[in-house]
Structure formats: structure tokens, C-alpha cells
Write a protein that holds these residues in place. Structure first.
Motif, PDB file in Angstrom:
ATOM      1  N   SER A 188       0.735  -1.206  -0.145  1.00 18.96           N
ATOM      2  CA  SER A 188      -0.131   0.003   0.059  1.00 18.96           C
ATOM      3  C   SER A 188       0.863   1.230  -0.136  1.00 18.96           C
ATOM      4  O   SER A 188       2.135   1.222   0.098  1.00 18.96           O
ATOM      5  CB  SER A 188      -0.805   0.108   1.174  1.00 18.96           C
ATOM      6  OG  SER A 188      -0.044  -0.089   2.508  1.00 18.96           O
ATOM      7  N   GLY A 189       0.156   2.258  -0.165  1.00 18.57           N
ATOM      8  CA  GLY A 189       0.951   3.680  -0.197  1.00 18.57           C
ATOM      9  C   GLY A 189       2.259   3.819  -1.137  1.00 18.57           C
ATOM     10  O   GLY A 189       2.125   3.405  -2.327  1.00 18.57           O
ATOM     11  N   SER A 190       3.319   4.143  -0.504  1.00 17.13           N
ATOM     12  CA  SER A 190       4.271   4.411  -1.470  1.00 17.13           C
ATOM     13  C   SER A 190       4.975   3.124  -2.149  1.00 17.13           C
ATOM     14  O   SER A 190       5.590   3.049  -3.060  1.00 17.13           O
ATOM     15  CB  SER A 190       5.682   5.154  -0.874  1.00 17.13           C
ATOM     16  OG  SER A 190       5.782   4.493   0.440  1.00 17.13           O
ATOM     17  N   PHE A 191       4.490   1.923  -1.168  1.00 14.54           N
ATOM     18  CA  PHE A 191       5.137   0.733  -1.608  1.00 14.54           C
ATOM     19  C   PHE A 191       4.378   0.373  -2.726  1.00 14.54           C
ATOM     20  O   PHE A 191       4.966  -0.771  -3.483  1.00 14.54           O
ATOM     21  CB  PHE A 191       5.049  -0.350  -0.580  1.00 14.54           C
ATOM     22  CG  PHE A 191       6.263  -0.380   0.246  1.00 14.54           C
ATOM     23  CD1 PHE A 191       7.124  -1.338   0.820  1.00 14.54           C
ATOM     24  CD2 PHE A 191       6.664   0.871   1.134  1.00 14.54           C
ATOM     25  CE1 PHE A 191       7.950  -1.387   1.495  1.00 14.54           C
ATOM     26  CE2 PHE A 191       7.908   1.117   1.861  1.00 14.54           C
ATOM     27  CZ  PHE A 191       8.586  -0.072   2.038  1.00 14.54           C
ATOM     28  N   SER A 192       3.344   0.763  -3.405  1.00 15.86           N
ATOM     29  CA  SER A 192       2.612   0.359  -4.176  1.00 15.86           C
ATOM     30  C   SER A 192       3.363   0.390  -5.941  1.00 15.86           C
ATOM     31  O   SER A 192       3.095  -0.162  -6.604  1.00 15.86           O
ATOM     32  CB  SER A 192       1.138   1.146  -4.710  1.00 15.86           C
ATOM     33  OG  SER A 192       1.407   2.310  -4.716  1.00 15.86           O
ATOM     34  N   LYS A 193       4.281   1.573  -5.915  1.00 18.18           N
ATOM     35  CA  LYS A 193       4.951   1.467  -7.017  1.00 18.18           C
ATOM     36  C   LYS A 193       6.403   0.862  -7.168  1.00 18.18           C
ATOM     37  O   LYS A 193       7.053   0.872  -8.164  1.00 18.18           O
ATOM     38  CB  LYS A 193       5.178   2.991  -7.206  1.00 18.18           C
ATOM     39  CG  LYS A 193       6.198   3.784  -6.052  1.00 18.18           C
ATOM     40  CD  LYS A 193       6.184   5.141  -6.001  1.00 18.18           C
ATOM     41  CE  LYS A 193       6.896   5.608  -4.876  1.00 18.18           C
ATOM     42  NZ  LYS A 193       6.733   7.099  -4.615  1.00 18.18           N
ATOM     43  N   PHE A 194       6.750   0.053  -6.082  1.00 15.27           N
ATOM     44  CA  PHE A 194       8.056  -0.882  -6.177  1.00 15.27           C
ATOM     45  C   PHE A 194       7.795  -2.176  -6.657  1.00 15.27           C
ATOM     46  O   PHE A 194       6.901  -2.756  -6.409  1.00 15.27           O
ATOM     47  CB  PHE A 194       8.778  -0.780  -4.828  1.00 15.27           C
ATOM     48  CG  PHE A 194       9.016   0.679  -4.386  1.00 15.27           C
ATOM     49  CD1 PHE A 194       9.631   1.463  -5.011  1.00 15.27           C
ATOM     50  CD2 PHE A 194       8.529   0.932  -2.907  1.00 15.27           C
ATOM     51  CE1 PHE A 194       9.786   2.900  -4.475  1.00 15.27           C
ATOM     52  CE2 PHE A 194       8.737   2.247  -2.649  1.00 15.27           C
ATOM     53  CZ  PHE A 194       9.441   3.241  -3.324  1.00 15.27           C
ATOM     54  N   THR A 195       8.852  -2.662  -7.515  1.00  6.74           N
ATOM     55  CA  THR A 195       8.523  -4.270  -7.989  1.00  6.74           C
ATOM     56  C   THR A 195       9.417  -4.921  -7.080  1.00  6.74           C
ATOM     57  O   THR A 195       9.797  -4.596  -6.092  1.00  6.74           O
ATOM     58  CB  THR A 195       9.331  -4.182  -9.291  1.00  6.74           C
ATOM     59  OG1 THR A 195      10.700  -3.858  -9.289  1.00  6.74           O
ATOM     60  CG2 THR A 195       8.995  -2.903 -10.140  1.00  6.74           C
ATOM     61  N   GLU A 196       9.266  -6.256  -7.227  1.00  6.60           N
ATOM     62  CA  GLU A 196       9.633  -7.206  -6.529  1.00  6.60           C
ATOM     63  C   GLU A 196      11.160  -7.163  -6.549  1.00  6.60           C
ATOM     64  O   GLU A 196      11.817  -7.625  -5.435  1.00  6.60           O
ATOM     65  CB  GLU A 196       9.269  -8.623  -6.883  1.00  6.60           C
ATOM     66  CG  GLU A 196       7.602  -8.638  -6.369  1.00  6.60           C
ATOM     67  CD  GLU A 196       7.310 -10.197  -6.519  1.00  6.60           C
ATOM     68  OE1 GLU A 196       7.779 -11.362  -6.148  1.00  6.60           O
ATOM     69  OE2 GLU A 196       6.231 -10.413  -7.458  1.00  6.60           O
ATOM     70  N   GLU A 197      11.793  -6.526  -7.433  1.00  4.66           N
ATOM     71  CA  GLU A 197      13.174  -6.490  -7.368  1.00  4.66           C
ATOM     72  C   GLU A 197      13.936  -5.719  -6.313  1.00  4.66           C
ATOM     73  O   GLU A 197      14.886  -5.852  -5.702  1.00  4.66           O
ATOM     74  CB  GLU A 197      13.734  -5.664  -8.820  1.00  4.66           C
ATOM     75  CG  GLU A 197      13.403  -6.357  -9.951  1.00  4.66           C
ATOM     76  CD  GLU A 197      14.271  -7.663 -10.000  1.00  4.66           C
ATOM     77  OE1 GLU A 197      15.510  -7.781  -9.738  1.00  4.66           O
ATOM     78  OE2 GLU A 197      13.840  -8.774 -10.330  1.00  4.66           O
ATOM     79  N   SER A 198      12.998  -4.849  -5.826  1.00  5.35           N
ATOM     80  CA  SER A 198      13.564  -4.339  -4.322  1.00  5.35           C
ATOM     81  C   SER A 198      13.701  -5.040  -3.196  1.00  5.35           C
ATOM     82  O   SER A 198      14.016  -4.631  -2.105  1.00  5.35           O
ATOM     83  CB  SER A 198      12.518  -2.819  -4.157  1.00  5.35           C
ATOM     84  OG  SER A 198      12.355  -2.271  -5.241  1.00  5.35           O
ATOM     85  N   PHE A 199      13.002  -6.411  -3.392  1.00 10.65           N
ATOM     86  CA  PHE A 199      12.885  -7.335  -2.189  1.00 10.65           C
ATOM     87  C   PHE A 199      13.661  -8.740  -2.430  1.00 10.65           C
ATOM     88  O   PHE A 199      13.365  -9.485  -1.498  1.00 10.65           O
ATOM     89  CB  PHE A 199      11.576  -7.308  -1.642  1.00 10.65           C
ATOM     90  CG  PHE A 199      10.792  -6.071  -1.657  1.00 10.65           C
ATOM     91  CD1 PHE A 199      11.297  -5.291  -0.592  1.00 10.65           C
ATOM     92  CD2 PHE A 199      10.021  -5.571  -2.859  1.00 10.65           C
ATOM     93  CE1 PHE A 199      10.305  -3.873  -0.371  1.00 10.65           C
ATOM     94  CE2 PHE A 199       9.273  -4.470  -2.615  1.00 10.65           C
ATOM     95  CZ  PHE A 199       9.450  -3.697  -1.413  1.00 10.65           C
ATOM     96  N   VAL A 200      14.229  -8.748  -3.419  1.00 13.35           N
ATOM     97  CA  VAL A 200      14.718 -10.059  -3.777  1.00 13.35           C
ATOM     98  C   VAL A 200      15.745 -10.473  -2.887  1.00 13.35           C
ATOM     99  O   VAL A 200      16.537  -9.872  -2.306  1.00 13.35           O
ATOM    100  CB  VAL A 200      15.243 -10.116  -5.371  1.00 13.35           C
ATOM    101  CG1 VAL A 200      14.074  -9.991  -6.472  1.00 13.35           C
ATOM    102  CG2 VAL A 200      16.509  -9.205  -5.519  1.00 13.35           C
ATOM    103  N   ASN A 201      16.060 -11.939  -2.989  1.00 16.69           N
ATOM    104  CA  ASN A 201      16.986 -12.566  -2.107  1.00 16.69           C
ATOM    105  C   ASN A 201      16.933 -12.521  -0.668  1.00 16.69           C
ATOM    106  O   ASN A 201      17.839 -12.124   0.227  1.00 16.69           O
ATOM    107  CB  ASN A 201      18.302 -12.289  -2.649  1.00 16.69           C
ATOM    108  CG  ASN A 201      18.779 -12.592  -4.050  1.00 16.69           C
ATOM    109  OD1 ASN A 201      18.405 -13.817  -4.396  1.00 16.69           O
ATOM    110  ND2 ASN A 201      19.566 -12.017  -4.763  1.00 16.69           N
ATOM    111  N   ASN A 202      15.473 -12.517  -0.155  1.00 18.91           N
ATOM    112  CA  ASN A 202      15.221 -12.642   1.297  1.00 18.91           C
ATOM    113  C   ASN A 202      14.275 -13.867   1.216  1.00 18.91           C
ATOM    114  O   ASN A 202      13.087 -13.769   0.910  1.00 18.91           O
ATOM    115  CB  ASN A 202      14.290 -11.283   1.685  1.00 18.91           C
ATOM    116  CG  ASN A 202      15.038 -10.058   1.787  1.00 18.91           C
ATOM    117  OD1 ASN A 202      15.921 -10.100   2.893  1.00 18.91           O
ATOM    118  ND2 ASN A 202      15.107  -9.263   0.914  1.00 18.91           N
TER     119      ASN A 202
END
Length: 220
Positions: free
Chosen positions: A185-199
Motif C-alpha cells: 500500500s501507499g508508496s510501496f505500491s510503485k515498487f517491484t519485487e526487485e526491491s526485495f529479492v533474495n530474502n
């Protein structure tokens, strides 16, 4: 008459001078606390001398017109192989806009006091060995545009409060040990999964509708 005018000017200027010296001393103490907490094999912090009260005279420190610290220079402190820990005193640098200590060997937690840096635009602590959780207090950084914490050993959930950061343009939390689900939600809605990979313990994102926030059970 002239002496009275000079005296009057001094009386008017004295509070500003005292305030400037107080701020310089406070910010100098905060930076020197960082110097004491880290090992500095490249001697990049050698000029950070507590006997020189004004930190604006120290190398790698940028100040504004009011002699308040606004930046720890990227090209000098980044990749300087500093080891040791971040200190809560950094939260006293209230006009700091850029804190870029990436590609070093820093360990320990991210101090929650960094949430006091209301002027911060860029927080770059990537490729260190930082541990612990991402402080929810970072959600108070209303001017933050760049948050890069990738390549550490951070654990726990991604604080949902971070979705309130409306100015955030780039976030990179990849290559950590985060768990739970990815807020969407919010500002996170514009980020792709690439921002969180390898967790490997991170699930989601919520955007897929397949996982509720915090549904991953035990997460530490």
C-alpha cells in the motif's frame, strides 16, 4: 555614539552566536561519537578533532549557510572500509540530508534515532554487515527519497509504517534475511519485487492478494 552602536549590534548578535556555537558543539559531539565507534584504517576521519569545535572545518563534512551539518560526503566515506557500529548520536544531526556509508564493514543495528533526521533525503547503508530489524522510526523521514539497505543481514518484518513515506522514489531491501510479507500500500505500491529479492523468508507481495500482511507466522 559609535561605541553605543557597536554595543547594540553585539547585544543583538550575541544570541545567534551562542546558538551557532551550541549547535556546532552538539553536532561535533555526534560526529565524534561515530568516529570513536568505528575503526578507520584509511584515516578518512582523521580530521574529526573534538578540539576543533566547528565540524564544518572537518574533511568530508558539508554544512549549510547556518553552519549546520547537511552531508557526509559519498565519495569519501563510501567504500572507506570503516568497521564498527552506527551510533544513536547521529540522530542529533537534524539538518543532515545525505547519510551515505555504503560498502563498508559496519555491524550492529540501525539506530532508531535516525528517525529524528527530518531533513534526510538519502539513506544509503547498503553492503555492510548490519543486523537487527529495520526501525519503524524511519517512517518519520518525510523528505526521504532514497532508502538503500540492501546487502546486509537485517532480519524481521518490513515495517508497514514505511508505506507512509510519500516522497520515497527508490527502496532496495534485497539480499537480507527479512521475513513476513511485502507491504504493497501507499508508496510501496510503485515498487517491484526487485526491491526485495533474495530474502528467502519473505513472502508476498500483498499486491497479489495471496498473502495478508504478517501472515507468515513467526518472524524474527
Amino acid at each position: 555614539m559609535a561605541s553605543c552602536t557597536v554595543l547594540h549590534l553585539l547585544v543583538l548578535l550575541l544570541p545567534s552566536i551562542i546558538l551557532a556555537l551550541t549547535n556546532a558543539h552538539l553536532e561535533g559531539d555526534a560526529l565524534y561519537a561515530l568516529r570513536r565507534a568505528v575503526k578507520d584504517p584509511g584515516h578518512v576521519l582523521q580530521s574529526w578533532d573534538p578540539n576543533l569545535v566547528d565540524p564544518c572545518t572537518w574533511f568530508h563534512v558539508t554544512c549549510d549557510g547556518d553552519n549546520r551539518v547537511t552531508r557526509l560526503l559519498l565519495r569519501d566515506l563510501g567504500n572507506a572500509k570503516l568497521s564498527g557500529s552506527l551510533v544513536p548520536e547521529l540522530g542529533k544531526l537534524v539538518r543532515l540530508q545525505y547519510l551515505e556509508l555504503y560498502m563498508n564493514e559496519l555491524v550492529g543495528p540501525i539506530p532508531r534515532e535516525l528517525g529524528n533526521l527530518k531533513s534526510l533525503v538519502s539513506l544509503d547503508l547498503y553492503h555492510n554487515n548490519l543486523t537487527g530489524t529495520i526501525p519503524a522510526s524511519l517512517s518519520k523521514l518525510s523528505n526521504l527519497k532514497f532508502l538503500r539497505l540492501n546487502g546486509n543481514r537485517l532480519t524481521g518484518r518490513i515495517p508497514r509504517e514505511l508505506t507512509k513515506l510519500e516522497s520515497l522514489k527508490i527502496i532496495d531491501l534485497s539480499n537480507n534475511d527479512l521475513c513476513g510479507t511485502i507491504p504493497a500500500s501507499g508508496s510501496f505500491s510503485k515498487f517491484t519485487e526487485e526491491s526485495f529479492v533474495n530474502n528467502s523468508r519473505l513472502e508476498g507481495p500483498e499486491l497479489m492478494g495471496s498473502v495478508r500482511y504478517g501472515a507468515a507466522g513467526s518472524c524474527k
